[in-house]
Scaffold this active site. Structure first.
Site, mmCIF file in Angstrom:
data_model
loop_
_atom_site.group_PDB
_atom_site.id
_atom_site.type_symbol
_atom_site.label_atom_id
_atom_site.label_comp_id
_atom_site.label_asym_id
_atom_site.label_seq_id
_atom_site.Cartn_x
_atom_site.Cartn_y
_atom_site.Cartn_z
ATOM 1 N N MET A 162 0.847 -1.195 0.000
ATOM 2 C CA MET A 162 0.000 0.000 0.000
ATOM 3 C C MET A 162 0.887 1.253 0.000
ATOM 4 S SD MET A 162 -3.423 -0.954 2.062
ATOM 5 C CE MET A 162 -2.835 -0.660 3.703
ATOM 6 N N GLU A 212 11.907 0.033 5.362
ATOM 7 C CA GLU A 212 12.862 -1.057 5.136
ATOM 8 C C GLU A 212 12.175 -2.417 4.999
ATOM 9 O OE1 GLU A 212 16.071 -1.937 4.482
ATOM 10 O OE2 GLU A 212 16.251 0.167 3.959
ATOM 11 N N HIS A 246 9.326 -3.079 3.454
ATOM 12 C CA HIS A 246 8.959 -3.217 2.033
ATOM 13 C C HIS A 246 10.208 -3.477 1.183
ATOM 14 C CE1 HIS A 246 5.573 -0.418 3.345
ATOM 15 N NE2 HIS A 246 4.918 -1.453 2.850
ATOM 16 N N LYS A 271 5.012 -9.751 9.534
ATOM 17 C CA LYS A 271 4.374 -8.906 10.547
ATOM 18 C C LYS A 271 2.848 -9.061 10.430
ATOM 19 C CE LYS A 271 4.073 -4.389 10.289
ATOM 20 N NZ LYS A 271 2.604 -4.124 10.344
ATOM 21 N N SER A 315 6.481 -0.288 10.196
ATOM 22 C CA SER A 315 5.111 -0.199 9.695
ATOM 23 C C SER A 315 4.907 1.211 9.157
ATOM 24 C CB SER A 315 4.120 -0.440 10.845
ATOM 25 O OG SER A 315 2.822 0.003 10.476
ATOM 26 N N ARG A 363 2.362 2.773 9.468
ATOM 27 C CA ARG A 363 1.544 3.461 10.470
ATOM 28 C C ARG A 363 2.387 4.009 11.633
ATOM 29 N NH1 ARG A 363 -2.568 -0.618 8.784
ATOM 30 N NH2 ARG A 363 -4.379 0.580 8.101
HETATM 31 O O1 PAF Z 1 -0.010 -5.704 3.448
HETATM 32 C C1 PAF Z 1 -0.447 -4.806 2.692
HETATM 33 O O2 PAF Z 1 0.212 -3.794 2.425
HETATM 34 C C2 PAF Z 1 -1.827 -4.955 2.089
HETATM 35 O O3 PAF Z 1 -2.701 -5.566 2.969
HETATM 36 C C3 PAF Z 1 -1.820 -5.665 0.735
HETATM 37 C C4 PAF Z 1 -1.323 -7.097 0.843
HETATM 38 C C5 PAF Z 1 -0.953 -4.890 -0.242
HETATM 39 C C6 PAF Z 1 -3.245 -5.713 0.174
HETATM 40 O O4 PAF Z 1 -3.778 -4.445 0.036
#
Ligand code: PAF
Length: 284
Positions: free
Chosen positions: A30, A35, A37, A149, A185, A187
């Site tokens: 999203m 890090e 990602h 996570k 995260s 967030r």
């Molecule tokens: O983990 C996430 O960022 C989201 O839940 C995903 C897997 C991209 C689905 O929107």
């Protein structure tokens, strides 16, 4: 690195990669990269595929009082972070591309979606399963990479892939933490400095559970109570849940006889943070 906005352009790109004999390695996100990602993207790259990352803040997985509107977004920043990792393409569709007017279909993975986060976020995992299945159909990856996570999300997607016979290898990737243990995260940006400091209690409490387990504790109730008490003692923490569950079924357990998961969700101010640790099966 190509920026793709439409489903047709992704399909064309995938065809071109396959024509060169490259497997497709997919990292759904999203956005608002950290890090964690980047570690998924590096793994996808090191596994030797053409790497495509999706960035889509999926409205279907947010409840009516959740943070869809204020979820952090910065496409240019994400682009600049993904480029040096060796990502080959970013798919960043508008909501109308994914859910055109008249859209109706939803995917539900029954039992695994119900406990833990599913209880406090009704409809969340239906939203996740739906968008991930759509993305899988669009991208047709050979492998897809998910962080641990979001362990329940990982289990839901593994089950969906199995149930629907999708020819995709789901690759679970380890949690990436800040130096003081806080799980990365998007967030975390919601946290004030005091909340950020207080949130380190989550990893400390999980480490305590791991140490207790290593010392021979097998009573799930005592482990849960210990983790709960440590977090509850932190004045800025508001516990959503702390659970000790079977790592495969996510159902509560009494004794740790198979691989187990200590999972938690805790609010610090307006940030709802999740974290977990796996406890392996006890040696015979
Ligand atoms: O983990 C996430 O960022 C989201 O839940 C995903 C897997 C991209 C689905 O929107």
């Amino acid at each position: 690195m190509e920026i793709l906005r439409t489903i047709d352009s992704v399909r064309q790109w995938v065809r071109a990669q396959r024509a060169q004999g490259r497997p497709i390695h997919f990292v759904p996100t999203m956005g608002y990269f950290h890090e964690g990602h980047l570690s998924l993207m590096r793994r996808a790259r090191d596994d030797g595929g053409a790497v495509i990352v999706s960035i889509f803040v999926n409205p279907l997985q947010f409840g009516p009082n959740e943070d869809l509107e204020r979820y952090p977004r910065d496409f240019e920043r994400d682009r600049q972070m993904a480029q040096p990792v060796g990502v080959d393409a970013i798919f960043a569709p508008e909501a109308a591309e994914m859910y055109p007017a008249g859209y109706q279909t939803e995917v539900r993975v029954q039992t695994l979606s119900q406990p833990l986060c599913g209880r406090s976020r009704p409809g969340h995992f239906e939203g996740v399963a739906t968008v991930v299945l759509k993305l899988f159909h669009i991208v047709t990856p050979d492998r897809a990479y998910f962080g641990m996570k979001d362990y329940q999300q990982l289990r839901v997607i593994q089950q969906m892939v199995r149930d629907l016979n999708l020819p995709i290898e789901v690759v679970p990737c380890p949690i990436v933490r800040e130096a003081d243990g806080l799980a990365m995260s998007s967030r975390n940006v919601y946290l004030s400095p005091d909340e950020r400091a207080a949130a380190t209690v989550l990893y400390r409490s999980l480490q305590w559970a791991q140490a207790q387990y290593a010392a021979g504790e097998r009573d799930a109730h005592r482990l849960r109570e210990g983790v709960y008490a440590q977090i509850a003692a932190e004045p800025l923490a508001r516990i959503d849940y702390v659970e000790v569950v079977d790592a495969e079924t996510l159902q509560p357990i009494e004794r740790l006889e198979r691989p187990a998961l200590v999972a938690l969700a805790v609010f610090f101010g307006r940030a709802r943070l999740i974290d977990n640790c796996l406890l392996p099966a006890p040696a015979e």
